[in-house]
Design a protein around this motif. Structure first.
Motif, mmCIF file in Angstrom:
data_model
loop_
_atom_site.group_PDB
_atom_site.id
_atom_site.type_symbol
_atom_site.label_atom_id
_atom_site.label_comp_id
_atom_site.label_asym_id
_atom_site.label_seq_id
_atom_site.Cartn_x
_atom_site.Cartn_y
_atom_site.Cartn_z
ATOM 1 N N SER A 150 -20.277 -11.265 4.135
ATOM 2 C CA SER A 150 -21.317 -10.225 4.143
ATOM 3 C C SER A 150 -22.385 -10.535 5.186
ATOM 4 C CB SER A 150 -21.972 -10.099 2.772
ATOM 5 O OG SER A 150 -21.032 -9.753 1.799
ATOM 6 N N LEU A 151 -22.849 -11.771 5.196
ATOM 7 C CA LEU A 151 -23.885 -12.161 6.165
ATOM 8 C C LEU A 151 -23.389 -12.044 7.600
ATOM 9 C CD1 LEU A 151 -25.486 -15.207 4.324
ATOM 10 C CD2 LEU A 151 -26.532 -12.969 4.762
ATOM 11 N N GLN A 152 -22.132 -12.406 7.820
ATOM 12 C CA GLN A 152 -21.561 -12.287 9.170
ATOM 13 C C GLN A 152 -21.510 -10.824 9.596
ATOM 14 O OE1 GLN A 152 -20.812 -14.830 11.221
ATOM 15 N NE2 GLN A 152 -20.319 -13.358 12.806
ATOM 16 N N LEU A 153 -21.100 -9.946 8.691
ATOM 17 C CA LEU A 153 -21.073 -8.515 9.002
ATOM 18 C C LEU A 153 -22.484 -7.987 9.264
ATOM 19 C CD1 LEU A 153 -18.487 -7.280 6.353
ATOM 20 C CD2 LEU A 153 -18.199 -7.162 8.832
ATOM 21 N N LEU A 154 -23.453 -8.449 8.508
ATOM 22 C CA LEU A 154 -24.822 -7.988 8.672
ATOM 23 C C LEU A 154 -25.430 -8.409 10.012
ATOM 24 C CD1 LEU A 154 -26.255 -8.558 5.081
ATOM 25 C CD2 LEU A 154 -25.674 -6.380 6.166
ATOM 26 N N GLN A 155 -24.930 -9.479 10.586
ATOM 27 C CA GLN A 155 -25.443 -9.955 11.873
ATOM 28 C C GLN A 155 -25.237 -8.936 12.991
ATOM 29 O OE1 GLN A 155 -24.105 -13.836 12.984
ATOM 30 N NE2 GLN A 155 -25.092 -14.812 11.250
ATOM 31 N N HIS A 156 -24.281 -8.051 12.828
ATOM 32 C CA HIS A 156 -24.033 -7.039 13.863
ATOM 33 C C HIS A 156 -25.142 -5.993 13.898
ATOM 34 C CE1 HIS A 156 -20.087 -8.576 14.871
ATOM 35 N NE2 HIS A 156 -19.881 -8.729 13.573
ATOM 36 N N GLY A 157 -25.892 -5.883 12.797
ATOM 37 C CA GLY A 157 -27.020 -4.971 12.751
ATOM 38 C C GLY A 157 -26.655 -3.493 12.672
ATOM 39 N N ASP A 158 -25.389 -3.194 12.480
ATOM 40 C CA ASP A 158 -24.951 -1.803 12.457
ATOM 41 C C ASP A 158 -25.317 -1.145 11.130
ATOM 42 O OD1 ASP A 158 -22.981 0.288 13.798
ATOM 43 O OD2 ASP A 158 -22.510 0.189 11.655
ATOM 44 N N ARG A 159 -25.963 0.007 11.211
ATOM 45 C CA ARG A 159 -26.421 0.746 10.035
ATOM 46 C C ARG A 159 -25.265 1.118 9.108
ATOM 47 N NH1 ARG A 159 -26.907 6.502 9.232
ATOM 48 N NH2 ARG A 159 -28.532 6.938 7.713
ATOM 49 N N GLN A 160 -24.174 1.622 9.671
ATOM 50 C CA GLN A 160 -23.046 2.074 8.856
ATOM 51 C C GLN A 160 -22.385 0.903 8.131
ATOM 52 O OE1 GLN A 160 -22.834 5.423 8.599
ATOM 53 N NE2 GLN A 160 -21.539 4.911 6.859
ATOM 54 N N ILE A 161 -22.319 -0.230 8.778
ATOM 55 C CA ILE A 161 -21.764 -1.420 8.123
ATOM 56 C C ILE A 161 -22.676 -1.833 6.966
ATOM 57 C CG2 ILE A 161 -21.371 -3.910 8.414
ATOM 58 C CD1 ILE A 161 -20.044 -3.234 11.096
ATOM 59 N N ARG A 162 -23.991 -1.798 7.175
ATOM 60 C CA ARG A 162 -24.929 -2.159 6.108
ATOM 61 C C ARG A 162 -24.812 -1.196 4.929
ATOM 62 N NH1 ARG A 162 -28.526 -1.957 10.248
ATOM 63 N NH2 ARG A 162 -30.125 -0.819 9.076
ATOM 64 N N ILE A 163 -24.656 0.094 5.218
ATOM 65 C CA ILE A 163 -24.489 1.080 4.146
ATOM 66 C C ILE A 163 -23.214 0.799 3.356
ATOM 67 C CG2 ILE A 163 -23.968 3.521 3.683
ATOM 68 C CD1 ILE A 163 -25.979 4.206 5.945
ATOM 69 N N ASN A 164 -22.130 0.497 4.055
ATOM 70 C CA ASN A 164 -20.863 0.217 3.369
ATOM 71 C C ASN A 164 -20.944 -1.050 2.530
ATOM 72 O OD1 ASN A 164 -18.634 2.208 3.995
ATOM 73 N ND2 ASN A 164 -19.548 1.906 5.996
ATOM 74 N N ILE A 165 -21.628 -2.054 3.019
ATOM 75 C CA ILE A 165 -21.807 -3.278 2.230
ATOM 76 C C ILE A 165 -22.649 -2.964 0.989
ATOM 77 C CG2 ILE A 165 -22.888 -5.567 2.197
ATOM 78 C CD1 ILE A 165 -22.061 -5.809 5.164
#
Length: 108
Positions: free
Chosen positions: A54-69
């Motif tokens: 989760s933290l690795q995905l959040l590092q990308h800073g992408d809004r849509q990824i954060r919403i999906n998480i």
């Protein structure tokens, strides 16, 4: 599975994400995949995503990824709690609406 997580074919990498036996280090590697589709698919994965993934995905800073998480029922509680403080209203609302968010966080 570890070797296949590096396969050039995106569909193979998606299948690896769906496999319950995929080692966590392979999922962590896929969280940094060059393909946006792979990262989104991982954020939506119905399998348990670890805090590290989760933290690795959040590092990308992408809004849509954060919403999906934030919407993912398998997101660790501490990550959901973090997302309730997100600057993006949609991310925050998604985290607050996740039924796995403890009521103690909601009352803060």
């Amino acid at each position: 599975l570890e070797r296949l997580a590096k396969d050039a074919d995106e569909n193979i990498r998606i299948a690896i994400i769906e496999n319950e036996n995929t080692p966590s280090n392979s999922l962590l590697e896929l969280a940094s995949d060059r393909s946006y589709n792979i990262r989104i698919y991982l954020a939506r994965s119905r399998h348990l995503i670890s805090k590290d993934v989760s933290l690795q995905l959040l590092q990308h800073g992408d809004r849509q990824i954060r919403i999906n998480i934030a919407n993912n029922l398998n997101t660790p509680v501490d990550i959901l709690t973090l997302l309730t403080q997100d600057n993006d209203r949609n991310v925050k609302v998604s985290a607050l609406a996740n039924p796995n968010l403890p009521s103690t966080v909601l009352s803060q």
